[in-house]
Write a protein that holds these residues in place. Structure first.
Motif, PDB file in Angstrom:
ATOM      1  N   LYS A  16       5.284   4.052  12.393  1.00 19.39           N
ATOM      2  CA  LYS A  16       4.930   5.379  11.930  1.00 19.39           C
ATOM      3  C   LYS A  16       3.211   5.456  13.175  1.00 19.39           C
ATOM      4  O   LYS A  16       4.079   6.959  13.861  1.00 19.39           O
ATOM      5  CB  LYS A  16       3.968   6.089  10.821  1.00 19.39           C
ATOM      6  N   TYR A  38      -8.389   4.350   4.488  1.00 15.01           N
ATOM      7  CA  TYR A  38      -8.195   3.583   3.294  1.00 15.01           C
ATOM      8  C   TYR A  38      -9.134   2.286   4.022  1.00 15.01           C
ATOM      9  O   TYR A  38      -9.911   0.693   3.669  1.00 15.01           O
ATOM     10  CB  TYR A  38      -7.505   3.352   3.043  1.00 15.01           C
ATOM     11  N   ARG A  90      -8.382  -3.425  11.954  1.00 20.25           N
ATOM     12  CA  ARG A  90      -6.754  -4.522  11.803  1.00 20.25           C
ATOM     13  C   ARG A  90      -6.375  -5.812  11.797  1.00 20.25           C
ATOM     14  O   ARG A  90      -5.691  -6.434  12.189  1.00 20.25           O
ATOM     15  CB  ARG A  90      -6.684  -4.052  13.344  1.00 20.25           C
ATOM     16  N   VAL A  98      -6.521  -3.819   1.742  1.00 21.71           N
ATOM     17  CA  VAL A  98      -6.830  -2.647   1.917  1.00 21.71           C
ATOM     18  C   VAL A  98      -5.844  -1.848   0.580  1.00 21.71           C
ATOM     19  O   VAL A  98      -6.197  -0.999  -0.173  1.00 21.71           O
ATOM     20  CB  VAL A  98      -5.708  -2.216   2.628  1.00 21.71           C
ATOM     21  N   SER A  99      -5.027  -2.509   0.185  1.00 26.49           N
ATOM     22  CA  SER A  99      -3.457  -1.993  -0.909  1.00 26.49           C
ATOM     23  C   SER A  99      -4.769  -1.989  -2.069  1.00 26.49           C
ATOM     24  O   SER A  99      -4.267  -0.995  -2.726  1.00 26.49           O
ATOM     25  CB  SER A  99      -2.663  -2.576  -0.680  1.00 26.49           C
ATOM     26  N   ALA A 102      -6.734   0.882  -1.817  1.00 27.66           N
ATOM     27  CA  ALA A 102      -5.835   2.142  -2.057  1.00 27.66           C
ATOM     28  C   ALA A 102      -5.421   2.144  -3.552  1.00 27.66           C
ATOM     29  O   ALA A 102      -4.806   3.934  -3.809  1.00 27.66           O
ATOM     30  CB  ALA A 102      -4.934   2.074  -0.806  1.00 27.66           C
ATOM     31  N   ARG A 108      -9.249   7.822  -3.901  1.00 26.75           N
ATOM     32  CA  ARG A 108      -8.048   8.401  -3.219  1.00 26.75           C
ATOM     33  C   ARG A 108      -8.474   9.978  -3.465  1.00 26.75           C
ATOM     34  O   ARG A 108      -7.928  11.034  -1.987  1.00 26.75           O
ATOM     35  CB  ARG A 108      -6.243   8.479  -3.810  1.00 26.75           C
ATOM     36  N   GLY A 128       0.638   8.766   6.637  1.00 26.79           N
ATOM     37  CA  GLY A 128       0.231   7.635   5.533  1.00 26.79           C
ATOM     38  C   GLY A 128       1.472   7.251   4.924  1.00 26.79           C
ATOM     39  O   GLY A 128       2.053   6.638   4.870  1.00 26.79           O
ATOM     40  N   ASP A 130       1.636   9.041   1.937  1.00 29.49           N
ATOM     41  CA  ASP A 130       0.919  10.467   0.672  1.00 29.49           C
ATOM     42  C   ASP A 130       1.188  11.466   1.262  1.00 29.49           C
ATOM     43  O   ASP A 130       0.820  12.367   0.335  1.00 29.49           O
ATOM     44  CB  ASP A 130       0.625   9.372  -0.620  1.00 29.49           C
ATOM     45  N   ILE A 131       1.437  11.554   2.579  1.00 28.85           N
ATOM     46  CA  ILE A 131       1.180  12.337   3.455  1.00 28.85           C
ATOM     47  C   ILE A 131       1.602  14.062   2.745  1.00 28.85           C
ATOM     48  O   ILE A 131       1.176  14.762   2.049  1.00 28.85           O
ATOM     49  CB  ILE A 131       1.069  13.020   4.495  1.00 28.85           C
ATOM     50  N   ARG A 179       2.267  -5.396   0.470  1.00 33.28           N
ATOM     51  CA  ARG A 179       1.935  -4.599   0.325  1.00 33.28           C
ATOM     52  C   ARG A 179       2.442  -3.261  -0.107  1.00 33.28           C
ATOM     53  O   ARG A 179       2.384  -2.628  -0.341  1.00 33.28           O
ATOM     54  CB  ARG A 179       1.480  -4.665   1.822  1.00 33.28           C
ATOM     55  N   ASP A 183       1.652  -0.693  -3.068  1.00 39.79           N
ATOM     56  CA  ASP A 183       1.568   1.079  -2.817  1.00 39.79           C
ATOM     57  C   ASP A 183       2.613   1.967  -3.177  1.00 39.79           C
ATOM     58  O   ASP A 183       2.302   2.944  -3.480  1.00 39.79           O
ATOM     59  CB  ASP A 183       2.017   1.082  -0.767  1.00 39.79           C
ATOM     60  N   ARG A 186       1.833   1.221  -7.132  1.00 45.30           N
ATOM     61  CA  ARG A 186       0.494   2.438  -7.799  1.00 45.30           C
ATOM     62  C   ARG A 186       0.819   3.168  -8.601  1.00 45.30           C
ATOM     63  O   ARG A 186       1.334   4.205  -8.345  1.00 45.30           O
ATOM     64  CB  ARG A 186      -0.384   1.997  -6.747  1.00 45.30           C
TER      65      ARG A 186
HETATM   66  O1  C5P Z   1      -0.639   2.692   7.513  1.00 50.12           O
HETATM   67  P1  C5P Z   1      -1.595   1.419   7.322  1.00 50.12           P
HETATM   68  O2  C5P Z   1      -0.618   0.336   7.736  1.00 50.12           O
HETATM   69  O3  C5P Z   1      -2.635   1.264   8.349  1.00 50.12           O
HETATM   70  O4  C5P Z   1      -2.375   1.800   5.656  1.00 50.12           O
HETATM   71  C1  C5P Z   1      -2.284   0.342   5.593  1.00 50.12           C
HETATM   72  C2  C5P Z   1      -3.031   0.647   3.737  1.00 50.12           C
HETATM   73  O5  C5P Z   1      -3.518   2.028   3.348  1.00 50.12           O
HETATM   74  C3  C5P Z   1      -1.591   1.101   3.067  1.00 50.12           C
HETATM   75  O6  C5P Z   1      -1.217   0.044   3.338  1.00 50.12           O
HETATM   76  C4  C5P Z   1      -1.805   1.649   1.079  1.00 50.12           C
HETATM   77  O7  C5P Z   1      -1.938   1.032   1.149  1.00 50.12           O
HETATM   78  C5  C5P Z   1      -2.979   2.518   2.218  1.00 50.12           C
HETATM   79  N1  C5P Z   1      -2.319   4.192   2.545  1.00 50.12           N
HETATM   80  C6  C5P Z   1      -2.382   4.911   1.636  1.00 50.12           C
HETATM   81  N2  C5P Z   1      -2.223   6.224   1.040  1.00 50.12           N
HETATM   82  C7  C5P Z   1      -1.967   6.296   2.788  1.00 50.12           C
HETATM   83  C8  C5P Z   1      -2.244   5.851   4.304  1.00 50.12           C
HETATM   84  C9  C5P Z   1      -2.454   4.276   3.840  1.00 50.12           C
HETATM   85  O8  C5P Z   1      -2.454   4.319  -0.091  1.00 50.12           O
HETATM   86  N3  C5P Z   1      -1.530   7.991   3.222  1.00 50.12           N
END
Ligand code: C5P
Length: 222
Positions: A16, A38, A90, A98-99, A102, A108, A128, A130-131, A179, A183, A186
């Motif tokens: 992405k 996040y 990173r 991170v999950s 989130a 959120r 992301g 949920d965009i 992950r 994600d 949830r």
């Molecule tokens: O995109 P990236 O891998 O950096 O995202 C890290 C984590 O942030 C995802 O695995 C998810 O848990 C959370 N996330 C989310 N909603 C988003 C972007 C990321 O829940 N819009």
């Protein structure tokens, strides 16, 4: 040209951010990596020993936190309370936690509010989970990127090796799958393709082929 809002969602390591950065560059749009937001909160929580399962503590922490995304030659610099944390967020410790951060609805809600503010003027590419479903449900263009876990782990593995980072392919597969599971399962705004999103399976596509497909969608709207 219209100032379009382009939403790019998909599972972990589906390419992405790579694709979003290139599309944003071609259109001179702003690229916004919501995962970095996040990740920044997660990094701060880990650094300050806040329990990742304590929603109230995380809400409080976020309310005292500024996260700035600044365009740069490498794509985007991330500032947490004014400090550059572009590389730190990173780290494997952040990626693997991170999950859990989130999942919380209060977190959120606040993140979505901040993201909507960033997207308000249009001319943005936002990536992301949920965009297209929650942050910009009326985005002019919605893309859902997919690829098999094996393919995504392999790409991440090669990326790590090329940067000189240690990398274990089997471990990556496990981490990515875990992950995705958190994600997708949830309760609040799970990872899900918006009904009106264009699905692109990138498994056998090159980066430029994916970019071309998105640019085609842009041209049709332009
Ligand atoms: O995109 P990236 O891998 O950096 O995202 C890290 C984590 O942030 C995802 O695995 C998810 O848990 C959370 N996330 C989310 N909603 C988003 C972007 C990321 O829940 N819009």
């Amino acid at each position: 040209l219209k100032k379009l809002r382009i939403a790019i969602d998909g599972p972990a390591a589906a390419g992405k951010s790579t694709v979003a950065k290139i599309v944003a560059g071609k259109l001179s749009y702003l690229y916004i990596d919501t995962g970095a937001m996040y990740r920044s909160l997660t990094y701060k929580a880990l650094s300050s020993n806040v329990d990742l399962h304590d929603e109230n503590a995380l809400n409080q922490l976020l309310s005292e936190t500024t996260i700035e995304l600044e365009p740069s030659e490498v794509g985007q610099l991330v500032y947490l309370d004014g400090n550059d944390v572009t590389d730190e967020i990173r780290q494997a410790s952040v990626t693997n936690s991170v999950s859990h951060v989130a999942v919380h609805s209060g977190v959120r809600e606040e993140m979505v509010k901040r993201q909507q503010l960033l997207a308000k003027e249009g001319a943005v590419v936002m990536d992301g989970r949920d965009i297209g479903t929650h942050v910009i449900p009326d985005a002019e263009i919605k893309v859902f990127l997919l690829a098999s876990v094996d393919e995504r782990a392999q790409r991440r593995h090669e990326e790590n090796l090329s940067k000189g980072y240690p990398s274990d392919l089997e471990q990556l597969k496990g981490e990515i799958a875990r992950r995705d599971k958190i994600d997708s399962e949830r309760e609040v705004a799970p990872l899900k393709k918006a009904e009106d999103a264009t699905e692109i399976d990138t498994t056998s596509l090159s980066i430029s082929e994916v970019v071309d497909q998105i640019m085609l969608l842009v041209e049709r709207k332009g």
